[in-house]
Design a protein around this motif. Structure first.
Motif, PDB file in Angstrom:
ATOM      1  N   GLY A  32      -4.990 -49.602  39.583  1.00 21.37           N
ATOM      2  CA  GLY A  32      -3.843 -50.497  39.685  1.00 21.37           C
ATOM      3  C   GLY A  32      -2.669 -49.881  38.957  1.00 21.37           C
ATOM      4  O   GLY A  32      -2.836 -49.002  38.104  1.00 21.37           O
ATOM      5  N   ARG A  33      -1.451 -50.323  39.276  1.00 22.38           N
ATOM      6  CA  ARG A  33      -0.253 -49.731  38.670  1.00 22.38           C
ATOM      7  C   ARG A  33      -0.212 -49.947  37.167  1.00 22.38           C
ATOM      8  O   ARG A  33       0.140 -49.058  36.404  1.00 22.38           O
ATOM      9  N   THR A  34      -0.557 -51.143  36.724  1.00 26.56           N
ATOM     10  CA  THR A  34      -0.526 -51.405  35.277  1.00 26.56           C
ATOM     11  C   THR A  34      -1.562 -50.561  34.553  1.00 26.56           C
ATOM     12  O   THR A  34      -1.327 -50.128  33.423  1.00 26.56           O
ATOM     13  N   ALA A  35      -2.698 -50.320  35.198  1.00 22.88           N
ATOM     14  CA  ALA A  35      -3.725 -49.487  34.579  1.00 22.88           C
ATOM     15  C   ALA A  35      -3.246 -48.048  34.425  1.00 22.88           C
ATOM     16  O   ALA A  35      -3.563 -47.377  33.437  1.00 22.88           O
ATOM     17  N   THR A  36      -2.458 -47.569  35.374  1.00 22.84           N
ATOM     18  CA  THR A  36      -1.931 -46.201  35.289  1.00 22.84           C
ATOM     19  C   THR A  36      -1.068 -46.036  34.047  1.00 22.84           C
ATOM     20  O   THR A  36      -1.195 -45.062  33.301  1.00 22.84           O
ATOM     21  N   ASP A  37      -0.184 -46.993  33.814  1.00 19.86           N
ATOM     22  CA  ASP A  37       0.669 -46.936  32.624  1.00 19.86           C
ATOM     23  C   ASP A  37      -0.166 -47.029  31.350  1.00 19.86           C
ATOM     24  O   ASP A  37       0.101 -46.324  30.371  1.00 19.86           O
ATOM     25  N   ALA A  38      -1.187 -47.903  31.343  1.00 17.06           N
ATOM     26  CA  ALA A  38      -2.036 -48.053  30.162  1.00 17.06           C
ATOM     27  C   ALA A  38      -2.805 -46.777  29.863  1.00 17.06           C
ATOM     28  O   ALA A  38      -2.941 -46.370  28.700  1.00 17.06           O
ATOM     29  N   LEU A  39      -3.312 -46.110  30.899  1.00 20.41           N
ATOM     30  CA  LEU A  39      -4.065 -44.875  30.694  1.00 20.41           C
ATOM     31  C   LEU A  39      -3.159 -43.751  30.195  1.00 20.41           C
ATOM     32  O   LEU A  39      -3.559 -42.943  29.352  1.00 20.41           O
ATOM     33  N   LEU A  75     -11.954 -39.921  32.870  1.00 22.05           N
ATOM     34  CA  LEU A  75     -11.249 -41.130  33.300  1.00 22.05           C
ATOM     35  C   LEU A  75     -12.074 -41.726  34.426  1.00 22.05           C
ATOM     36  O   LEU A  75     -12.282 -41.082  35.456  1.00 22.05           O
ATOM     37  N   LEU A  76     -12.571 -42.947  34.240  1.00 26.22           N
ATOM     38  CA  LEU A  76     -13.448 -43.568  35.227  1.00 26.22           C
ATOM     39  C   LEU A  76     -12.724 -44.695  35.945  1.00 26.22           C
ATOM     40  O   LEU A  76     -12.291 -45.667  35.318  1.00 26.22           O
ATOM     41  N   ALA A  77     -12.598 -44.552  37.250  1.00 24.20           N
ATOM     42  CA  ALA A  77     -12.043 -45.617  38.082  1.00 24.20           C
ATOM     43  C   ALA A  77     -13.191 -46.535  38.467  1.00 24.20           C
ATOM     44  O   ALA A  77     -14.128 -46.122  39.160  1.00 24.20           O
ATOM     45  N   ASN A  78     -13.120 -47.788  38.022  1.00 23.68           N
ATOM     46  CA  ASN A  78     -14.203 -48.730  38.256  1.00 23.68           C
ATOM     47  C   ASN A  78     -13.891 -49.627  39.459  1.00 23.68           C
ATOM     48  O   ASN A  78     -12.735 -49.874  39.776  1.00 23.68           O
ATOM     49  N   ALA A 126      -4.742 -40.815  43.221  1.00 25.30           N
ATOM     50  CA  ALA A 126      -4.041 -39.528  43.279  1.00 25.30           C
ATOM     51  C   ALA A 126      -3.082 -39.397  42.101  1.00 25.30           C
ATOM     52  O   ALA A 126      -2.931 -38.308  41.525  1.00 25.30           O
ATOM     53  N   ASP A 127      -2.427 -40.517  41.714  1.00 28.46           N
ATOM     54  CA  ASP A 127      -1.543 -40.491  40.550  1.00 28.46           C
ATOM     55  C   ASP A 127      -2.336 -40.264  39.258  1.00 28.46           C
ATOM     56  O   ASP A 127      -1.839 -39.633  38.328  1.00 28.46           O
ATOM     57  N   TRP A 128      -3.537 -40.807  39.202  1.00 30.52           N
ATOM     58  CA  TRP A 128      -4.337 -40.660  37.990  1.00 30.52           C
ATOM     59  C   TRP A 128      -4.645 -39.203  37.679  1.00 30.52           C
ATOM     60  O   TRP A 128      -4.853 -38.842  36.526  1.00 30.52           O
ATOM     61  N   GLY A 129      -4.660 -38.366  38.704  1.00 29.02           N
ATOM     62  CA  GLY A 129      -4.937 -36.956  38.459  1.00 29.02           C
ATOM     63  C   GLY A 129      -3.897 -36.295  37.589  1.00 29.02           C
ATOM     64  O   GLY A 129      -4.180 -35.287  36.931  1.00 29.02           O
ATOM     65  N   SER A 130      -2.688 -36.865  37.548  1.00 30.39           N
ATOM     66  CA  SER A 130      -1.615 -36.287  36.732  1.00 30.39           C
ATOM     67  C   SER A 130      -1.401 -37.040  35.428  1.00 30.39           C
ATOM     68  O   SER A 130      -0.495 -36.698  34.665  1.00 30.39           O
ATOM     69  N   VAL A 131      -2.206 -38.066  35.167  1.00 33.29           N
ATOM     70  CA  VAL A 131      -2.016 -38.857  33.958  1.00 33.29           C
ATOM     71  C   VAL A 131      -2.208 -38.021  32.714  1.00 33.29           C
ATOM     72  O   VAL A 131      -1.397 -38.031  31.784  1.00 33.29           O
ATOM     73  N   ALA A 132      -3.310 -37.280  32.652  1.00 32.47           N
ATOM     74  CA  ALA A 132      -3.618 -36.510  31.440  1.00 32.47           C
ATOM     75  C   ALA A 132      -3.787 -35.036  31.717  1.00 32.47           C
ATOM     76  O   ALA A 132      -4.215 -34.298  30.838  1.00 32.47           O
ATOM     77  N   GLY A 133      -3.462 -34.573  32.918  1.00 28.75           N
ATOM     78  CA  GLY A 133      -3.551 -33.156  33.197  1.00 28.75           C
ATOM     79  C   GLY A 133      -4.901 -32.777  33.771  1.00 28.75           C
ATOM     80  O   GLY A 133      -5.833 -33.585  33.869  1.00 28.75           O
TER      81      GLY A 133
END
Length: 391
Positions: free
Chosen positions: A214-221, A238-241, A265-272
């Motif tokens: 979710g979008r809010t989860a992306t910002d939190a991560l 990083l586990l997507a549940n 796909a966005d999560w892949g760039s969250v932490a490198g």
């Protein structure tokens, strides 16, 4: 001993993932302990068997434990009251009795940390800790280091050398002076906090972040990975549940599945690229019992990732400069602030702050500048001629 700390935004299913991770570790032949910081028995609901204040076998090779905060909290508070007795009597304060004590907020997490310290001394191969939701967990993981620093500032160990003078100073000042029990209590707290801090900072300890796409989860991560890096804590996955099945074309799930795909796909760039991304399927129901937990197929890697390093280097072509590199993925320049305070560097990123002692070589230097580039804070130091050894 391998330690895995599991957290994530509230409602993301972190307790279920913690239980599934522990079950996977146990099924690979590891003696595994699963700790819960939740006073409610949400862990028992996931395992399909109640958990309580004493360790209990939940599956072959897996022990579950939900430490009770009340008993130890009361013992600690009564001990604190005993060594503060002179000051309390002077103020005319009424003593507390053990029967009237109830745990304060945070006592559950403190009990879990104490249990984590005790687990290190036991014969477990893997310890999985179900931490509180993300915001509380980040503050909790930073707490042992902060409290130790406060203790050293308020009660420096070197002041214990004046024990023989306390009675004389007390008569001169007309007020009770700190007793030996005060310093002994501070020493005990420091030892306990140091043991917990050692477990958290150990190379075999990692953090597992769980979130529902979710979008809010992306910002939190993104915020979480920056805060964890600030405290040199490693994220193993990083586990997507509750990920929906991808073969949903032609059904009402097609839209939500496409949206989840974009978010992942966005999560892949969250932490490198150094942070693997795992996916846990949606079972269509709330997981309950070891069969459901096994069906989640939560990954477990016995080898932790490379530890977080803050190297001090002598960059070529930049004579007379030392460079201290601090990885801060996700940090932005506008939220970053630095302050040199004696032999410490105060680093602030948004609402997170850490005060770190400078390496010995940099204590004899002055700060010449700093910059943030590619997720790394690079602080430049130049030797202080008055302090740097002469050749």
């Amino acid at each position: 001993m391998r330690t895995i700390l599991v957290t994530g935004p509230g409602g993301a299913g972190r307790t279920t993932v913690a239980a599934a991770t522990a079950l996977t570790a146990a099924r690979t032949g590891n003696r595994t302990l699963l700790l819960s910081t939740d006073p409610e028995d949400t862990l028992g609901a996931a395992l399909g068997t109640p958990t309580g204040p004493t360790p209990r076998e939940a599956a072959p090779g897996l022990t579950a434990w939900r430490p009770a905060a009340a008993a130890r909290f009361g013992e600690d508070l009564l001990r604190l009251q005993d060594w503060a007795a002179p000051a309390l009597d002077l103020a005319g304060a009424a003593r507390l009795e053990g029967e009237e004590l109830t745990p304060l907020p945070g006592a559950e997490e403190a009990a879990a940390f104490r249990a984590l310290r005790e687990a290190v001394r036991a014969s477990h191969d893997v310890v999985v800790v179900d931490l509180p939701p993300l915001t509380r967990a980040l503050a909790l993981l930073a707490l042992p280091e902060q409290l130790r620093r406060y203790l050293r500032r308020l009660l420096p160990p070197e002041r214990q050398a004046a024990r023989a003078l306390r009675p004389v100073l007390g008569r001169l000042a007309g007020v009770p002076m700190p007793t030996a029990g005060l310093y002994e209590t501070a020493e005990r707290w420091d030892r306990e906090l140091a043991a917990v801090q050692e477990v958290i900072a150990h190379p075999a300890t990692t953090v597992r972040l769980v979130a529902e796409p979710g979008r809010t989860a992306t910002d939190a991560l993104r915020t979480a990975t920056t805060a964890l890096a600030l405290h040199a804590l490693r994220v193993d996955t990083l586990l997507a549940n509750r990920v929906l099945p991808e073969d949903a074309d032609g059904t009402w799930l097609a839209g939500p599945v496409a949206q989840q795909g974009k978010i992942l796909a966005d999560w892949g760039s969250v932490a490198g690229p150094g942070y693997p991304l795992g996916r846990i399927p949606h079972l269509g129901r709330e997981p309950h019992g070891v069969d459901d937990l096994g069906a989640l197929a939560v990954p477990y890697d016995p080898a932790p990732p490379e530890p977080v390093r803050w190297p001090v280097t002598d960059p070529p072509g930049d004579e007379g400069v030392l460079l201290w590199t601090v990885p801060l993925p996700g940090a932005v320049r506008e939220d970053l602030d630095l302050l040199r305070r004696g032999d410490e560097l105060v680093i602030t990123v948004g609402r997170f702050r850490r005060i770190v002692p400078l390496p010995s070589a940099l204590r004899r230097c002055t700060v010449a500048g700093a910059g943030l580039r590619d997720g790394e804070l690079r602080v430049r130091f130049t030797p202080d001629p008055g302090l740097w050894p002469r050749t």
